[in-house]
Design an enzyme around this catalytic site. Structure first.
Site: not given
Ligand code: SAH
Length: 359
Positions: A128, A114
């Protein structure tokens, strides 16, 4: 100049970000024979050389000449290894001192990496950790590739899947993302199948449509996280720019153009988006689409108040979607004993100057 401009300027002379034809041109301009390009390309993308000096089939004079164009190689700051499942979380330092994180996971069907697509992120999703400090800069294609190359070298494993789901919004760094995918899947390079690449986006609609026209065979994952606009806007600022109807229309278009089934990611947060009503509403919105839902129990982030639902609520949500005819899986939680959520390793490092002290 900001950090992004400086980085773009670097890209023009970044050999590891060049396609083979571009590298051939570059070598010609240096007064070298074009076949040198093929050799250098293989050293970088097949043998994953970490310096020009290691490219032993080149003359010493040429190796010296190339030193004027610093080879992009990430420096491993730390790796945390899960005792539970062998997941490895890496912190890498870029040549300008910024740090990024990448994750290696071992599954039954092969190993997966990843990667991050940006240092920081400006999308502002509430749950996030990657977005807390904002966007620092885009990563160059070479910096995305080298996360994989360094992990290959460190683990000695063959990587069968790459997911662009680390820090950053890949479609906010669109040109570099496309170039990265082309290099990663080039038969003269690492030669990964496009089908084994997944790109996750928070839903930048015009870019999804642009990507569809490329007709790549990659998997597109959409971070949906809510069954309607009201709830989605509460979690994700991007949802105020593009509503769910526009987003789902772009997903249908992506499927029409590429024939690739869409993955919807849905992070379950207790009391916010995990009720039976949420599941049925979600099912109603995506029913009939060629898609798959991936449920992710939210990883609590220190700076945020979101709570993970208990396992029963997660299973209920899954069952409710299935009853409505939706394909659904619960994402297996990997490396839960090491700095959990996306971006937390990097954040911990930025705050303390030491990795591993963020718990
Ligand atoms: N910017 C992109 C990719 C990065 S995040 C996106 O938004 O898809 C990868 C995945 O993890 C995304 O689905 C995001 O929403 C999720 N994610 C981010 N923080 C998280 C958290 N604390 N718990 C669960 N999923 C999370």
């Amino acid at each position: 100049m900001n950090e992004n401009d400086i980085s773009m300027e670097r890209q023009a002379q970044d050999l590891k970000s060049m396609t083979l034809p571009e590298l051939s041109e570059f070598m010609k301009d240096l007064g070298e024979k074009p076949f040198r390009a093929k050799q250098i390309y293989e050293w970088m993308h097949v043998h994953r050389a970490s310096s020009y000096q290691d490219m032993t089939s080149l003359s010493r004079a040429l190796r010296e000449k190339l030193e004027a164009y610093p080879l992009t190689v990430l420096e491993q700051v730390t790796v945390q290894i899960s005792k539970i499942d062998g997941t490895r979380k890496y912190l890498f330092r870029l040549d300008d001192g910024n740090v990024i994180e990448s994750v290696f996971m071992r599954y039954e069907h092969g190993c997966s990496v990843c990667i991050s697509s940006q240092a920081g992120c400006r999308m502002g999703c509430r749950f996030c950790a990657s977005t807390i400090g904002g966007l620092v800069r885009n990563l160059r294609p070479s910096e995305m590739l080298d996360q994989i190359y360094r992990i290959c070298e460190d683990t000695g494993e063959k990587i069968s899947n790459v997911v662009v789901m680390g820090t950053g919004e890949p479609l906010d760094n669109y040109d570099s993302l496309l170039r990265f995918i082309r290099l990663l899947t080039d038969e003269n390079g690492m030669n990964l199948s496009q089908r084994n690449v997944t790109v996750s986006t928070c839903g930048i609609v015009p870019k999804i449509r642009e990507l569809a026209k490329e007709k790549l065979q990659i998997t597109l994952a959409i971070s949906l996280h809510a069954p309607n606009d009201e709830k989605r806007r509460d979690l994700m600022p991007i949802a105020r720019r593009y509503d769910m109807e526009e987003l789902l229309a772009a997903c249908r278009y992506y499927f029409e153009q590429t024939g690739r089934r869409i993955t919807f990611e849905y992070s379950l947060t207790a009391g916010k988006n995990d009720s039976a009503a949420d599941a049925y509403e979600l099912a109603g919105r995506i029913k009939g689409m060629n898609c798959h839902v991936n449920l992710i129990p939210v990883n609590p982030v220190r700076e945020r108040e979101f709570k993970r639902p208990d396992q029963r609520a997660v299973v209920n949500f899954k069952n409710n979607l299935e009853k409505s005819g939706i394909n659904v899986t619960i994402r297996r939680s990997m490396g839960s004993d090491i700095d959990g959520a996306c971006g937390q390793l990097r954040r911990g490092f930025l705050e303390t100057g030491h990795p591993g002290e963020s718990e």
